[in-house]
Design an enzyme around this catalytic site. Structure first.
Site, PDB file in Angstrom:
ATOM      1  N   ASP A  56       1.143  -8.757  18.946  1.00  0.00           N
ATOM      2  CA  ASP A  56       0.760  -8.645  20.355  1.00  0.00           C
ATOM      3  C   ASP A  56      -0.425  -7.704  20.620  1.00  0.00           C
ATOM      4  OD1 ASP A  56       2.676 -10.438  21.043  1.00  0.00           O
ATOM      5  OD2 ASP A  56       4.158  -8.948  21.637  1.00  0.00           O
ATOM      6  N   GLN A  61       2.204 -19.119  15.086  1.00  0.00           N
ATOM      7  CA  GLN A  61       1.332 -17.934  15.180  1.00  0.00           C
ATOM      8  C   GLN A  61       1.902 -16.733  14.442  1.00  0.00           C
ATOM      9  OE1 GLN A  61      -0.015 -17.826  19.671  1.00  0.00           O
ATOM     10  NE2 GLN A  61       1.807 -19.044  19.412  1.00  0.00           N
ATOM     11  N   ALA A 110       0.834  -1.208   0.000  1.00  0.00           N
ATOM     12  CA  ALA A 110       0.000   0.000   0.000  1.00  0.00           C
ATOM     13  C   ALA A 110       0.870   1.260   0.000  1.00  0.00           C
ATOM     14  CB  ALA A 110      -0.926  -0.014   1.219  1.00  0.00           C
TER      15      ALA A 110
HETATM   16  O1  F6P Z   1       6.633  -9.158  19.922  1.00  0.00           O
HETATM   17  C1  F6P Z   1       5.928 -10.178  19.335  1.00  0.00           C
HETATM   18  C2  F6P Z   1       6.307 -11.515  19.838  1.00  0.00           C
HETATM   19  O2  F6P Z   1       5.666 -12.385  18.989  1.00  0.00           O
HETATM   20  C3  F6P Z   1       5.991 -11.897  21.270  1.00  0.00           C
HETATM   21  O3  F6P Z   1       4.676 -12.177  21.560  1.00  0.00           O
HETATM   22  C4  F6P Z   1       6.889 -13.079  21.442  1.00  0.00           C
HETATM   23  O4  F6P Z   1       7.168 -13.301  22.752  1.00  0.00           O
HETATM   24  C5  F6P Z   1       8.103 -12.667  20.713  1.00  0.00           C
HETATM   25  O5  F6P Z   1       7.690 -11.762  19.744  1.00  0.00           O
HETATM   26  C6  F6P Z   1       8.874 -13.792  20.131  1.00  0.00           C
HETATM   27  O6  F6P Z   1      10.034 -13.279  19.601  1.00  0.00           O
HETATM   28  P1  F6P Z   1      11.201 -14.171  19.044  1.00  0.00           P
HETATM   29  O7  F6P Z   1      10.734 -14.691  17.735  1.00  0.00           O
HETATM   30  O8  F6P Z   1      12.336 -13.232  18.919  1.00  0.00           O
HETATM   31  O9  F6P Z   1      11.396 -15.258  20.042  1.00  0.00           O
END
Ligand code: F6P
Length: 315
Positions: free
Chosen positions: A113, A247, A7
């Protein structure tokens, strides 16, 4: 994030602006890993997870020297406005650049988040929450067939939104989040109560940052929570599932593509109109602009009302 990049690029081209992609965020800015983009560079990406520009955490950008280097590379290419997609870390970098060098910056809320202030939506949250819901629905089948208690961990090191939304959407009995101080005693009492009522399915959703015992802050997430519950409720058969990085990927949901497209378009309009150093959000279905320093400082809070809904609907 790809829908947002698309976009920004296409709106810029439509408005007669030149647009560059910076690889790996502030790392690429420091290393001059920057390339010119056209409408065609963003073809066929709207359905893809992740980001074609990649992402990284840059230690060098924390120092003034690092930021000077980064800014020099922007000047070299005639870049006079910046759109940054990310969370409060990315916005802090953008805010510093805007303060130190006067370059206009626009933030787009990109985090699974959903804990950013000034927006009802963040790019990636809906997809992550839907992935969690699909996985928990599958786990529910075993929970029901075997009469087992399942404790499922979803992402959220500091934020419980994925846990809250996926927990409500899958009918979980308990939802444990870093922002809400649910004690072990409360958990044990609630599980014993459910046992008495002979609930058919028992699902507990835990955000990875939840601390079951605040006096031991190193204990976090589903595995530790389960261990402490098992110590108190002997004989209860509990299974733990940690959903992890599934996720974070996969084709984005319609909602994520839609809000990212809207936000990306408005980011460019903000730069053109002179509405600078703001985060572009959506509140009550209207575009909402929060100054970057406020977006960095404030957090979205878990409402009491939602916690009440969780309790009533699990009864
Ligand atoms: O900030 C987003 C997030 O997905 C958190 O919920 C999660 O704890 C973190 O990033 C995981 O990060 P990494 O992939 O660096 O472990």
């Amino acid at each position: 994030m790809n829908a947002a990049i698309r976009a920004v690029v296409r709106t810029s081209n439509y408005r007669g602006l030149e647009v560059f992609g910076i690889m790996r965020g502030y790392s690429g800015m420091i290393e001059d890993d920057i390339y010119q983009m056209s409408s065609r560079s963003v073809a066929n990406i709207i359905q893809r997870g992740g980001t074609i520009l990649k992402t990284a955490r840059s230690k060098d950008f924390y120092s003034e020297d690092g930021r000077k280097k980064a800014y020099a590379n922007l000047v070299k290419r005639g870049i006079d406005g910046l759109v940054v997609i990310g969370g409060d870390g990315s916005f802090t970098g953008a805010y510093k650049l805007s303060k130190e060098f006067g370059i206009p910056c626009i933030g787009l809320p990109g985090t699974i988040d959903k804990d950013l202030y000034g927006t009802d939506f963040t790019i990636g949250f809906d997809t992550a929450a839907n992935t969690a819901v699909q996985a928990i629905d599958k786990i529910r089948d075993t929970a029901e067939s075997h009469d087992r208690l399942f404790v499922v961990e979803v992402m959220g090191r500091h934020a419980g939104y994925i846990a809250l939304h996926s927990g409500i959407a899958t009918g979980a009995e308990n939802i444990l989040m870093p922002e809400v101080n649910t004690t072990l005693d409360e958990m044990v009492a609630s599980l014993s109560e459910q046992e008495k009522r002979k609930k058919l399915v028992n699902l507990v959703i835990v955000a990875e940052g939840y601390m079951p015992d605040p006096s031991q802050p190193h204990l976090k997430g589903a595995a530790e929570t389960t261990r402490l519950i098992e110590e108190r409720l002997k004989g209860l058969e509990i299974r733990v599932t940690i959903l992890g990085h599934i996720q974070r990927g996969g084709p984005p949901s319609c909602m994520d593509r839609f809000i990212a497209s809207r936000m990306g378009y408005h980011a460019v309009e903000c730069l053109i109109e002179g509405r600078h150093n703001v985060m572009v959000g959506i509140l009550h279905n209207n575009m909402h602009y929060t100054p970057l320093e406020i977006a960095i400082r404030e957090k979205q809070k878990i409402s009491e009302d939602w916690m009440n809904i969780v309790k009533i609907l699990a009864s």
